[in-house]
Design a protein around this motif. Structure first.
Motif, PDB file in Angstrom:
ATOM      1  N   PHE A 100      40.047  37.906  35.685  1.00  0.00           N
ATOM      2  CA  PHE A 100      40.961  37.365  34.686  1.00  0.00           C
ATOM      3  C   PHE A 100      40.738  35.861  34.611  1.00  0.00           C
ATOM      4  N   LYS A 101      40.822  35.290  33.416  1.00  0.00           N
ATOM      5  CA  LYS A 101      40.745  33.847  33.236  1.00  0.00           C
ATOM      6  C   LYS A 101      41.983  33.393  32.471  1.00  0.00           C
ATOM      7  N   PHE A 102      42.631  32.393  33.016  1.00  0.00           N
ATOM      8  CA  PHE A 102      43.845  31.853  32.422  1.00  0.00           C
ATOM      9  C   PHE A 102      43.604  30.412  31.987  1.00  0.00           C
ATOM     10  N   LYS A 106      40.110  37.088  40.537  1.00  0.00           N
ATOM     11  CA  LYS A 106      39.246  38.262  40.654  1.00  0.00           C
ATOM     12  C   LYS A 106      40.014  39.322  41.428  1.00  0.00           C
ATOM     13  N   VAL A 107      39.984  40.560  40.912  1.00  0.00           N
ATOM     14  CA  VAL A 107      40.764  41.645  41.493  1.00  0.00           C
ATOM     15  C   VAL A 107      39.853  42.832  41.801  1.00  0.00           C
ATOM     16  N   CYS A 108      40.084  43.439  42.950  1.00  0.00           N
ATOM     17  CA  CYS A 108      39.405  44.674  43.345  1.00  0.00           C
ATOM     18  C   CYS A 108      40.488  45.639  43.818  1.00  0.00           C
ATOM     19  N   LEU A 134      48.462  50.134  39.246  1.00  0.00           N
ATOM     20  CA  LEU A 134      48.473  48.695  39.478  1.00  0.00           C
ATOM     21  C   LEU A 134      47.595  47.978  38.454  1.00  0.00           C
ATOM     22  N   ALA A 135      46.456  48.548  38.107  1.00  0.00           N
ATOM     23  CA  ALA A 135      45.593  47.944  37.077  1.00  0.00           C
ATOM     24  C   ALA A 135      46.324  47.870  35.738  1.00  0.00           C
ATOM     25  N   THR A 136      47.060  48.908  35.406  1.00  0.00           N
ATOM     26  CA  THR A 136      47.832  48.930  34.160  1.00  0.00           C
ATOM     27  C   THR A 136      48.900  47.843  34.167  1.00  0.00           C
ATOM     28  N   ALA A 137      49.579  47.696  35.291  1.00  0.00           N
ATOM     29  CA  ALA A 137      50.600  46.648  35.414  1.00  0.00           C
ATOM     30  C   ALA A 137      49.963  45.263  35.305  1.00  0.00           C
ATOM     31  N   MET A 138      48.791  45.087  35.889  1.00  0.00           N
ATOM     32  CA  MET A 138      48.091  43.799  35.815  1.00  0.00           C
ATOM     33  C   MET A 138      47.663  43.507  34.380  1.00  0.00           C
ATOM     34  N   GLN A 139      47.231  44.537  33.693  1.00  0.00           N
ATOM     35  CA  GLN A 139      46.850  44.383  32.285  1.00  0.00           C
ATOM     36  C   GLN A 139      48.046  43.869  31.474  1.00  0.00           C
ATOM     37  N   LYS A 140      49.205  44.482  31.699  1.00  0.00           N
ATOM     38  CA  LYS A 140      50.415  44.063  30.981  1.00  0.00           C
ATOM     39  C   LYS A 140      50.824  42.644  31.368  1.00  0.00           C
ATOM     40  N   ALA A 141      50.717  42.322  32.645  1.00  0.00           N
ATOM     41  CA  ALA A 141      51.103  40.985  33.109  1.00  0.00           C
ATOM     42  C   ALA A 141      50.190  39.901  32.539  1.00  0.00           C
ATOM     43  N   SER A 142      48.958  40.251  32.268  1.00  0.00           N
ATOM     44  CA  SER A 142      48.013  39.255  31.744  1.00  0.00           C
ATOM     45  C   SER A 142      48.119  39.071  30.238  1.00  0.00           C
ATOM     46  N   ALA A 143      48.766  39.992  29.550  1.00  0.00           N
ATOM     47  CA  ALA A 143      48.868  39.927  28.091  1.00  0.00           C
ATOM     48  C   ALA A 143      49.517  38.624  27.654  1.00  0.00           C
ATOM     49  N   GLY A 144      48.841  37.915  26.771  1.00  0.00           N
ATOM     50  CA  GLY A 144      49.361  36.656  26.286  1.00  0.00           C
ATOM     51  C   GLY A 144      49.126  35.477  27.193  1.00  0.00           C
ATOM     52  N   ARG A 145      48.664  35.742  28.412  1.00  0.00           N
ATOM     53  CA  ARG A 145      48.386  34.678  29.383  1.00  0.00           C
ATOM     54  C   ARG A 145      46.894  34.394  29.520  1.00  0.00           C
ATOM     55  N   SER A 146      46.103  35.473  29.548  1.00  0.00           N
ATOM     56  CA  SER A 146      44.681  35.302  29.855  1.00  0.00           C
ATOM     57  C   SER A 146      43.854  35.047  28.612  1.00  0.00           C
ATOM     58  N   ASP A 147      42.724  34.405  28.845  1.00  0.00           N
ATOM     59  CA  ASP A 147      41.777  34.125  27.759  1.00  0.00           C
ATOM     60  C   ASP A 147      40.858  35.319  27.545  1.00  0.00           C
TER      61      ASP A 147
END
Length: 101
Positions: free
Chosen positions: A34-36, A70-72, A88-101
Motif C-alpha cells: 500500500f502507498k499513502f 507492505k503486508v503478508c 483481514l485482506a478485505t478489511a485492509m482493502q476497506k481501510a485503505s479506500a480513499g487513503r492510498s494512492d
C-alpha cells in the motif's frame, strides 16, 4: 486452533475480488503493498487494521517505511491461506479506500 486451508481455486476466486493482492511465489501467503500520501496516513491505516486483526485474533506480517506499508497474510497454524486471511485482506482493502494512492 487450526483453520482449513483454501484450495488454489478458492484463493484465485477471492484474489479476483481484492484489488492489488497477489499470491506469494510459494503459494502459502497473499501479499500487497500500500502507498499513502504520508506517514500519518500509513500509520492511521495500520492502527485501524490492528484493531480488526485483534478482533479476528489474526495478526499480519507487515512493515512500514514512511508512506508505504507492505503486508503478508498467512495462517501459520494451517501452513497456508485460510478464510481468516481473506477476511483481514478485505478489511485492509476497506481501510485503505480513499487513503492510498
Amino acid at each position: 486452533m487450526k483453520y482449513p486451508k483454501l484450495d488454489k481455486d478458492a484463493i484465485d476466486s477471492e484474489l479476483a475480488k481484492l484489488e492489488g493482492w497477489s499470491l506469494r511465489e510459494d503459494g502459502l501467503a497473499i501479499v500487497r503493498a500500500f502507498k499513502f500520501s504520508n506517514f500519518a496516513e500509513a500509520f492511521g491505516f495500520m492502527a485501524e487494521c490492528a484493531l480488526v486483526a485483534e478482533k479476528l485474533n489474526h495478526h499480519p506480517e507487515w512493515s512500514n517505511v514512511y508512506s508505504r506499508v507492505k503486508v503478508c497474510l498467512t495462517t501459520h497454524d494451517s501452513q497456508g491461506i485460510t478464510e481468516r486471511d481473506i477476511l483481514l485482506a478485505t478489511a485492509m482493502q476497506k481501510a485503505s479506500a480513499g487513503r492510498s494512492d
